[in-house]
Write a protein that holds these residues in place. Structure first.
Motif, mmCIF file in Angstrom:
data_model
loop_
_atom_site.group_PDB
_atom_site.id
_atom_site.type_symbol
_atom_site.label_atom_id
_atom_site.label_comp_id
_atom_site.label_asym_id
_atom_site.label_seq_id
_atom_site.Cartn_x
_atom_site.Cartn_y
_atom_site.Cartn_z
ATOM 1 N N ILE A 138 27.039 38.116 12.856
ATOM 2 C CA ILE A 138 27.458 38.809 14.083
ATOM 3 C C ILE A 138 28.331 37.873 14.913
ATOM 4 C CG2 ILE A 138 26.715 39.863 16.243
ATOM 5 C CD1 ILE A 138 24.077 40.552 14.889
ATOM 6 N N SER A 139 29.469 38.380 15.364
ATOM 7 C CA SER A 139 30.283 37.613 16.311
ATOM 8 C C SER A 139 30.828 38.568 17.370
ATOM 9 C CB SER A 139 31.417 36.874 15.605
ATOM 10 O OG SER A 139 32.332 37.778 15.031
ATOM 11 N N ILE A 140 31.098 38.010 18.527
ATOM 12 C CA ILE A 140 31.598 38.787 19.665
ATOM 13 C C ILE A 140 32.883 38.130 20.145
ATOM 14 C CG2 ILE A 140 31.121 39.536 22.019
ATOM 15 C CD1 ILE A 140 28.083 39.278 21.113
ATOM 16 N N GLU A 141 33.898 38.949 20.377
ATOM 17 C CA GLU A 141 35.170 38.432 20.856
ATOM 18 C C GLU A 141 35.536 39.113 22.160
ATOM 19 O OE1 GLU A 141 38.260 38.686 17.939
ATOM 20 O OE2 GLU A 141 37.039 37.704 16.405
ATOM 21 N N GLU A 142 35.982 38.317 23.102
ATOM 22 C CA GLU A 142 36.454 38.844 24.384
ATOM 23 C C GLU A 142 37.849 39.422 24.192
ATOM 24 O OE1 GLU A 142 34.570 38.942 27.136
ATOM 25 O OE2 GLU A 142 32.965 37.947 26.049
ATOM 26 N N ASP A 149 44.078 47.699 23.664
ATOM 27 C CA ASP A 149 43.038 47.393 22.681
ATOM 28 C C ASP A 149 42.437 46.007 22.872
ATOM 29 O OD1 ASP A 149 45.009 45.679 21.819
ATOM 30 O OD2 ASP A 149 45.140 46.497 19.801
ATOM 31 N N GLY A 150 42.724 45.382 23.994
ATOM 32 C CA GLY A 150 42.215 44.042 24.258
ATOM 33 C C GLY A 150 42.991 42.964 23.522
ATOM 34 N N GLY A 151 44.096 43.354 22.844
ATOM 35 C CA GLY A 151 44.894 42.403 22.079
ATOM 36 C C GLY A 151 44.293 42.068 20.730
#
Length: 158
Positions: A138-142, A149-151
């Protein structure tokens, strides 16, 4: 909170995806692909997710909040072939939330969460968000608030 029209459309698309993944599960054993395609192909699922990527919405006793139940069912169908067995043709499952953050899940999660029940998946995801420490798979990206689309798609699709 009052659900917006866009939120209900996204929730309906999550339900549609869950149903189509169930069809894939039932038909996968009867459909064989050439070995070259099986060896070289990896699927990446990129889906919209309602609400914000917030630990408060990933509570095992309130799975209906922001359709976390559907997210758990989608993850289960996309990543688990069976108990503790990942799909070999899946590379990653990505959810883009309304706050422009990404939740990226890879098949490695199957080894740390062998039972793909809705309750267990929501519990694991909630703990990963609360702890802010790496959870295998699991990973989370800002995201960038200036883009739609948040880039993320410029980085993901290359």
């Amino acid at each position: 909170k009052k659900a917006s029209k866009g939120s209900s459309l996204r929730a309906n698309s999550l339900d549609y995806f869950t149903a189509s993944m169930a069809d894939r599960t039932q038909s996968s054993s009867s459909t064989s692909r050439p070995a070259r395609i099986q060896a070289d192909s990896k699927l990446v699922f990129v889906l919209p997710a309602p609400g914000e990527l917030d630990p408060e919405t990933f509570r095992a006793m309130s799975t209906h909040v922001a359709r976390r139940d559907a997210i758990a069912r989608i993850a289960s169908a996309a990543l688990w072939q069976g108990r503790g067995v990942p799909w070999q043709d899946v590379h990653e499952l990505i959810f883009l939330f309304e706050d422009k953050r990404l939740l990226r899940i890879v098949p490695r999660l199957v080894s740390s969460c062998p039972v793909p029940s809705e309750y267990h998946l929501i519990l694991v995801l909630g703990r990963a968000l609360e702890r802010h420490d790496p959870t295998p798979g699991i990973s989370i990206e800002e995201g960038d608030s200036a883009t739609a689309d948040g880039g993320h798609f410029n980085r993901i699709i290359r």
